[in-house]
Design an enzyme around this catalytic site. Structure first.
Site, PDB file in Angstrom:
ATOM      1  N   TYR A  87       2.473   3.249  -5.285  1.00 61.60           N
ATOM      2  CA  TYR A  87       2.280   2.315  -6.442  1.00 61.60           C
ATOM      3  C   TYR A  87       1.011   1.620  -6.008  1.00 61.60           C
ATOM      4  O   TYR A  87      -0.045   1.832  -6.872  1.00 61.60           O
ATOM      5  CB  TYR A  87       3.282   1.590  -7.009  1.00 61.60           C
ATOM      6  CG  TYR A  87       3.377   1.015  -8.402  1.00 61.60           C
ATOM      7  CD1 TYR A  87       1.880   0.781  -8.839  1.00 61.60           C
ATOM      8  CD2 TYR A  87       4.490   0.551  -9.149  1.00 61.60           C
ATOM      9  CE1 TYR A  87       2.032   0.314 -10.201  1.00 61.60           C
ATOM     10  CE2 TYR A  87       4.624  -0.064 -10.261  1.00 61.60           C
ATOM     11  CZ  TYR A  87       3.293  -0.142 -10.968  1.00 61.60           C
ATOM     12  OH  TYR A  87       3.311  -0.681 -12.252  1.00 61.60           O
ATOM     13  N   ASN A  94      14.195  -7.147  -2.824  1.00 60.98           N
ATOM     14  CA  ASN A  94      12.914  -7.258  -3.004  1.00 60.98           C
ATOM     15  C   ASN A  94      12.361  -8.889  -3.663  1.00 60.98           C
ATOM     16  O   ASN A  94      11.420  -9.315  -3.466  1.00 60.98           O
ATOM     17  CB  ASN A  94      12.503  -6.407  -4.569  1.00 60.98           C
ATOM     18  CG  ASN A  94      12.396  -5.024  -4.164  1.00 60.98           C
ATOM     19  OD1 ASN A  94      12.400  -4.771  -2.971  1.00 60.98           O
ATOM     20  ND2 ASN A  94      12.164  -4.111  -5.080  1.00 60.98           N
ATOM     21  N   HIS A 145      12.610  -4.267 -18.848  1.00 63.18           N
ATOM     22  CA  HIS A 145      12.188  -2.900 -18.433  1.00 63.18           C
ATOM     23  C   HIS A 145      13.509  -2.593 -17.574  1.00 63.18           C
ATOM     24  O   HIS A 145      13.924  -2.555 -16.446  1.00 63.18           O
ATOM     25  CB  HIS A 145      11.368  -3.061 -17.148  1.00 63.18           C
ATOM     26  CG  HIS A 145      10.600  -2.065 -16.488  1.00 63.18           C
ATOM     27  ND1 HIS A 145      10.124  -0.909 -17.213  1.00 63.18           N
ATOM     28  CD2 HIS A 145      10.356  -1.675 -15.378  1.00 63.18           C
ATOM     29  CE1 HIS A 145       9.870   0.097 -16.545  1.00 63.18           C
ATOM     30  NE2 HIS A 145       9.925  -0.261 -15.483  1.00 63.18           N
ATOM     31  N   ASN A 184      10.240  -4.025  -8.759  1.00 63.57           N
ATOM     32  CA  ASN A 184      11.574  -4.212  -9.669  1.00 63.57           C
ATOM     33  C   ASN A 184      12.486  -5.121  -8.838  1.00 63.57           C
ATOM     34  O   ASN A 184      12.787  -5.193  -7.687  1.00 63.57           O
ATOM     35  CB  ASN A 184      12.015  -2.552  -9.869  1.00 63.57           C
ATOM     36  CG  ASN A 184      11.346  -1.938 -11.008  1.00 63.57           C
ATOM     37  OD1 ASN A 184      11.196  -2.819 -12.044  1.00 63.57           O
ATOM     38  ND2 ASN A 184      10.493  -1.062 -10.893  1.00 63.57           N
ATOM     39  N   ALA A 201       0.790  -1.086  -0.210  1.00 68.77           N
ATOM     40  CA  ALA A 201      -0.008   0.066  -0.118  1.00 68.77           C
ATOM     41  C   ALA A 201       0.797   1.385  -0.022  1.00 68.77           C
ATOM     42  O   ALA A 201       0.496   2.419   0.640  1.00 68.77           O
ATOM     43  CB  ALA A 201      -1.028   0.118   1.179  1.00 68.77           C
TER      44      ALA A 201
HETATM   45  N1  APR Z   1       4.027  -7.283   2.041  1.00 65.08           N
HETATM   46  C1  APR Z   1       3.309  -6.341   1.888  1.00 65.08           C
HETATM   47  N2  APR Z   1       3.803  -5.288   1.568  1.00 65.08           N
HETATM   48  C2  APR Z   1       5.134  -4.850   1.681  1.00 65.08           C
HETATM   49  C3  APR Z   1       5.872  -6.017   1.834  1.00 65.08           C
HETATM   50  C4  APR Z   1       5.521  -7.217   2.275  1.00 65.08           C
HETATM   51  N3  APR Z   1       6.241  -8.382   2.344  1.00 65.08           N
HETATM   52  N4  APR Z   1       7.125  -5.530   2.112  1.00 65.08           N
HETATM   53  C5  APR Z   1       7.251  -4.149   2.027  1.00 65.08           C
HETATM   54  N5  APR Z   1       5.743  -3.925   1.700  1.00 65.08           N
HETATM   55  C6  APR Z   1       5.367  -2.559   1.303  1.00 65.08           C
HETATM   56  C7  APR Z   1       6.054  -1.342   2.249  1.00 65.08           C
HETATM   57  O1  APR Z   1       5.584  -1.276   3.473  1.00 65.08           O
HETATM   58  C8  APR Z   1       5.609  -0.071   1.430  1.00 65.08           C
HETATM   59  O2  APR Z   1       4.460   0.264   1.924  1.00 65.08           O
HETATM   60  O3  APR Z   1       5.484  -2.086  -0.020  1.00 65.08           O
HETATM   61  C9  APR Z   1       5.276  -0.707   0.096  1.00 65.08           C
HETATM   62  C10 APR Z   1       6.069  -0.280  -1.165  1.00 65.08           C
HETATM   63  O4  APR Z   1       5.738   1.161  -1.168  1.00 65.08           O
HETATM   64  P1  APR Z   1       6.706   2.259  -1.720  1.00 65.08           P
HETATM   65  O5  APR Z   1       7.902   2.381  -0.678  1.00 65.08           O
HETATM   66  O6  APR Z   1       5.870   3.551  -1.596  1.00 65.08           O
HETATM   67  O7  APR Z   1       7.240   1.950  -3.104  1.00 65.08           O
HETATM   68  P2  APR Z   1       6.430   1.938  -4.551  1.00 65.08           P
HETATM   69  O8  APR Z   1       6.782   3.454  -5.125  1.00 65.08           O
HETATM   70  O9  APR Z   1       4.962   1.880  -4.219  1.00 65.08           O
HETATM   71  O10 APR Z   1       6.995   1.012  -5.325  1.00 65.08           O
HETATM   72  C11 APR Z   1       6.782  -0.382  -5.093  1.00 65.08           C
HETATM   73  O11 APR Z   1       6.988  -0.762  -7.568  1.00 65.08           O
HETATM   74  O12 APR Z   1       7.963   0.295  -9.341  1.00 65.08           O
HETATM   75  C12 APR Z   1       8.138  -0.638  -8.312  1.00 65.08           C
HETATM   76  O13 APR Z   1      10.517  -0.093  -7.822  1.00 65.08           O
HETATM   77  C13 APR Z   1       9.290  -0.133  -7.341  1.00 65.08           C
HETATM   78  O14 APR Z   1       9.992  -2.179  -6.168  1.00 65.08           O
HETATM   79  C14 APR Z   1       9.107  -1.012  -6.074  1.00 65.08           C
HETATM   80  C15 APR Z   1       7.513  -1.150  -6.112  1.00 65.08           C
END
Ligand code: APR
Length: 316
Positions: free
Chosen positions: A13, A102, A182, A127, A10
């Site tokens: 993205y 990741n 990508h 990614n 959440a």
């Molecule tokens: N389960 C659920 N959510 C998770 C987990 C998990 N195991 N680990 C991390 N998260 C959550 C984080 O807590 C965070 O809220 O994933 C979210 C990632 O959000 P952002 O840091 O805002 O990153 P975002 O811009 O959303 O990008 C997410 O998409 O484009 C790709 O490179 C980018 O890998 C990244 C992904």
């Protein structure tokens, strides 16, 4: 029965994807999950309260999940799961710098998806994209057509936007295409780029086209450098949401996506950016387009580059 879609993660993205999916008003339920306590619940509540204003009925349900898989019951019965969990880039980082971190996150999420939503179509956006898509398929053991990644629509949209701005024409008059990875081996397909049906090559000098191609390839990094604290999400979430909608509606739309390629273009056994027909089963088929010799060579080169990396994720 109404359709159910889950967005895991959440962050920027995931939250934006959930909003777009809800505002389509074609799903019965959008589930949003994250490991940050209360965040998905809070965002879901806020989104639900936007329904009377925006005029949609889709319910948005938020749930905090634990590393032990607690809370995942909420995704049961999902037709589609979009995986956005994972770290985004910081300025100066390549997508590949996120690989190990990741991979752990995506593997854990994918295992829970397999357990709780065994019939879902999975759309990966974390990614490095091509590798995380391959990993999600390995970890779920879902049929390969049911796991795909979002990248090509985004790269293509970036390219289209740059061409439209350069020529000062509406984006709707421009068609572009990018295939491949990508990342560094993204393959722009100038032979398929047109403006009002006219070949792009007739409208812009080759050096200008190349400049726009380079800007497209670095499109994500350009946004990261400006934001400094995260990566792009408006255009990425638009692309992921459209893919999910094509699955939900079994539309058969042809989109550039990261799909399992097995023989098309003479390339075997790798997740790669190609055009594919999207429906309820995920990828119905990879659609081969006519490529010039250099474009085909570029695609094969991209396939070999991602194949080597995808082999590495098997042990992650
Ligand atoms: N389960 C659920 N959510 C998770 C987990 C998990 N195991 N680990 C991390 N998260 C959550 C984080 O807590 C965070 O809220 O994933 C979210 C990632 O959000 P952002 O840091 O805002 O990153 P975002 O811009 O959303 O990008 C997410 O998409 O484009 C790709 O490179 C980018 O890998 C990244 C992904």
């Amino acid at each position: 029965m109404g359709k159910k879609v889950t967005v895991v993660g959440a962050g920027f993205y995931g939250a934006t994807t959930a909003q777009r999916l809800a505002e389509y008003d074609v799903f019965e339920t959008v589930v949003l999950t994250d490991i940050i306590d209360g965040k998905p619940e809070g965002l879901a509540l806020d989104l639900c309260q936007s329904r009377p204003i925006e005029g949609f009925e889709t319910r948005i349900v938020g749930r905090t999940t634990g590393v032990d898989g607690s809370g995942y019951e909420v995704i049961e019965g999902s037709d589609i799961v979009v995986i956005t969990a994972g770290l985004p880039r910081k300025p100066g980082m390549s997508r590949m710098d996120l690989l190990e971190t990741n991979a752990k996150i995506v593997r854990g999420v994918a295992e829970n998806v397999a357990k709780y939503a065994p019939h879902a179509v999975v759309i990966v956006v974390s990614n490095p994209l091509d590798e995380m898509t391959a990993l999600a398929q390995l970890a779920t053991q879902f049929p390969k057509n049911r796991v795909m990644g979002q990248a090509g629509m985004l790269d293509t949209a970036r390219f289209t936007n740059f061409v439209a701005e350069e020529l000062k024409v509406p984006v709707s008059s421009v068609r572009t295409l990018t295939l491949g990875s990508h990342g560094d081996t993204m393959v722009p397909v100038p032979s398929r780029c047109t403006v009002d049906g006219k070949p792009l090559a007739d409208l812009l000098p080759a050096e200008k086209v190349e400049e726009l191609v380079v800007r497209t390839r670095n499109g994500g990094a350009e946004v990261v450098a400006l934001l400094k604290t995260g990566s792009a999400f408006y255009a990425p979430s638009a692309a992921a949401a459209r893919m999910a909608r094509a699955v939900a509606e079994d539309s058969g739309a042809v989109m550039p996506v990261c799909a399992w390629v097995d023989g098309e273009y003479g390339i075997g056994g790798v997740y790669l950016g190609v055009e594919a027909e999207i429906g309820a089963a995920g990828v119905r088929r990879v659609v081969e387009t006519d490529l010039t010799a250099p474009e085909l060579a570029g695609l094969k080169e991209a396939a070999e580059a991602v194949r080597a990396k995808q082999a590495d994720v098997a042990d992650m």
